[in-house]
Design an enzyme around this catalytic site. Structure first.
Site, PDB file in Angstrom:
ATOM      1  NE  ARG A   1      -3.489  -2.304   2.819  1.00  0.00           N
ATOM      2  CZ  ARG A   1      -3.178  -3.452   3.424  1.00  0.00           C
ATOM      3  NH1 ARG A   1      -1.961  -3.617   3.959  1.00  0.00           N
ATOM      4  NH2 ARG A   1      -4.063  -4.416   3.512  1.00  0.00           N
TER       5      ARG A   1
ATOM      6  CE  LYS B   1      -6.096  -1.027   5.044  1.00  0.00           C
ATOM      7  NZ  LYS B   1      -7.408  -1.303   4.416  1.00  0.00           N
TER       8      LYS B   1
ATOM      9  CG  HIS C   1      -5.581   0.707  -3.932  1.00  0.00           C
ATOM     10  ND1 HIS C   1      -4.979   0.211  -2.795  1.00  0.00           N
ATOM     11  CD2 HIS C   1      -6.757   0.032  -4.054  1.00  0.00           C
ATOM     12  CE1 HIS C   1      -5.757  -0.714  -2.253  1.00  0.00           C
ATOM     13  NE2 HIS C   1      -6.839  -0.837  -3.007  1.00  0.00           N
TER      14      HIS C   1
ATOM     15  NE  ARG D   1      -3.112  -3.450  -1.458  1.00  0.00           N
ATOM     16  CZ  ARG D   1      -2.547  -4.272  -0.572  1.00  0.00           C
ATOM     17  NH1 ARG D   1      -1.235  -4.431  -0.553  1.00  0.00           N
ATOM     18  NH2 ARG D   1      -3.285  -4.947   0.285  1.00  0.00           N
TER      19      ARG D   1
ATOM     20  CG  HIS E   1      -5.720  -8.795   1.265  1.00  0.00           C
ATOM     21  ND1 HIS E   1      -5.884  -9.216  -0.033  1.00  0.00           N
ATOM     22  CD2 HIS E   1      -5.657  -7.433   1.208  1.00  0.00           C
ATOM     23  CE1 HIS E   1      -5.911  -8.166  -0.832  1.00  0.00           C
ATOM     24  NE2 HIS E   1      -5.778  -7.081  -0.104  1.00  0.00           N
TER      25      HIS E   1
ATOM     26  CE1 TYR F   1      -6.175  -6.995  -6.548  1.00  0.00           C
ATOM     27  CE2 TYR F   1      -6.326  -8.215  -4.505  1.00  0.00           C
ATOM     28  CZ  TYR F   1      -6.166  -7.034  -5.166  1.00  0.00           C
ATOM     29  OH  TYR F   1      -5.993  -5.871  -4.481  1.00  0.00           O
TER      30      TYR F   1
END
Length: 307
Positions: free
Chosen positions: A151, A175, A246, A249, A272, A281
């Site tokens: 990110r 995150k 993004h 990414r 994730h 994806y």
């Protein structure tokens, strides 16, 4: 603990999110903004005490948001903010029941992310003007974004010692303060080493600290500046479709899957928490393969019409 009004309760909830939940600054700002809007709506209808929050008020507030044309993603986030807030108040004993449990979640539209082809990515990176310190930095930024799928906030948070050139990996803080190790390819390593050798020393100041990527004035590169770099460099390439960090990414993930990577590995690389997030994806790859099939296979049109 008793609060004078809803605004005071929101302030306390913000401190809770910061100290105990460790949410990102972006999420914190978004939630507090959402709840400030809720407080303003509640005050307008005569509710100023946390105990006055009920499901009817929350639904009326969300209906008002919908009537104002708020996007689905915004409605979903505001619903999540309201639920987290009422859950917190219920745990504190300020609400006898938790009205947030009765709220539905607006489904966000699952648009397929924009990506560029492998040929476009190669053309962008292989022909970029990397003259001077900023040119070296910009090439390294794009190589790392595309080469690792990190990110933009993670890229800007990198320190010099997060790069292990021997093992060709970078240490990323993602995150929820979750740390992961991501592989990085030789072109990206080479671009970063060139930046560190001939670019970074020219702009570094005493205040630069250990930041890997720097802005023109020597401070840590900001995500807004990184986004501007990506857009401007893609515009210079001319024939490459515009893309955000993004989007790079998304492109990295799609090309990994097209190259044979398994979904679990891509999940680990992207950081994730849920495999469900990564599964989008597979749809991207399928759409791209179908497009290639339609363009290249002599019987594709007949097969598509028979679907």
């Amino acid at each position: 603990m008793a609060f004078v009004d809803l605004n005071e309760a929101v302030d306390e909830f913000g401190r809770h999110l910061r100290a105990e939940r460790g949410v990102s600054p972006h999420t914190l700002r978004a939630y507090l903004g959402d709840l400030a809007d809720l407080c303003a709506y509640a005050s307008a209808v005569g509710v100023t005490d946390p105990a006055g929050l009920d499901v009817s008020l929350l639904r009326a507030w969300l209906a008002r948001q919908h009537a104002l044309g708020r996007a689905r993603a915004t409605l979903a986030r505001r619903t999540a903010a309201a639920r987290a807030f009422t859950h917190h108040l219920h745990r504190r004993g300020l609400l006898e029941n938790d009205p947030g449990l009765l709220l539905g979640t607006p489904k966000k539209r699952r648009d397929l992310p924009g990506v560029i082809t492998q040929d476009d990515a190669a053309r962008l990176l292989d022909t970029m003007d990397a003259e001077g310190p900023m040119g070296l930095r910009d090439l390294a930024v794009l190589e790392v974004l595309y080469g690792t799928g990190v990110r933009v906030s993670e890229l800007c948070g990198l320190d010099i010692d997060d790069l292990d050139t021997g093992r060709r990996t970078i240490r990323v803080l993602g995150k929820g303060n979750r740390e992961r190790t991501v592989p990085i390819g030789e072109p990206a390593v080479r671009a970063v080493e060139d930046w560190l050798r001939a670019g970074r020393p020219a702009v570094a100041t005493e205040g630069s600290g250990a930041a890997l990527f720097l802005g023109a004035r020597g401070g840590r590169l900001h995500p807004t500046s990184a986004r501007r770099i990506v857009h401007s460099r893609i515009a210079e390439a001319g024939t490459v479709p515009d893309l955000s960090p993004h989007g790079l990414r998304h492109t990295a993930a799609t090309h990994l899957l097209e190259g044979g990577a398994d979904l679990r590995s891509v999940q680990e690389i992207l950081g994730h928490a849920s495999l469900q997030t990564t599964q989008i994806y597979t749809h991207v790859s399928a759409e791209r393969l179908k497009q290639v099939h339609r363009q290249a296979h002599p019987r594709a049109a007949r097969e598509d019409s028979a679907d």
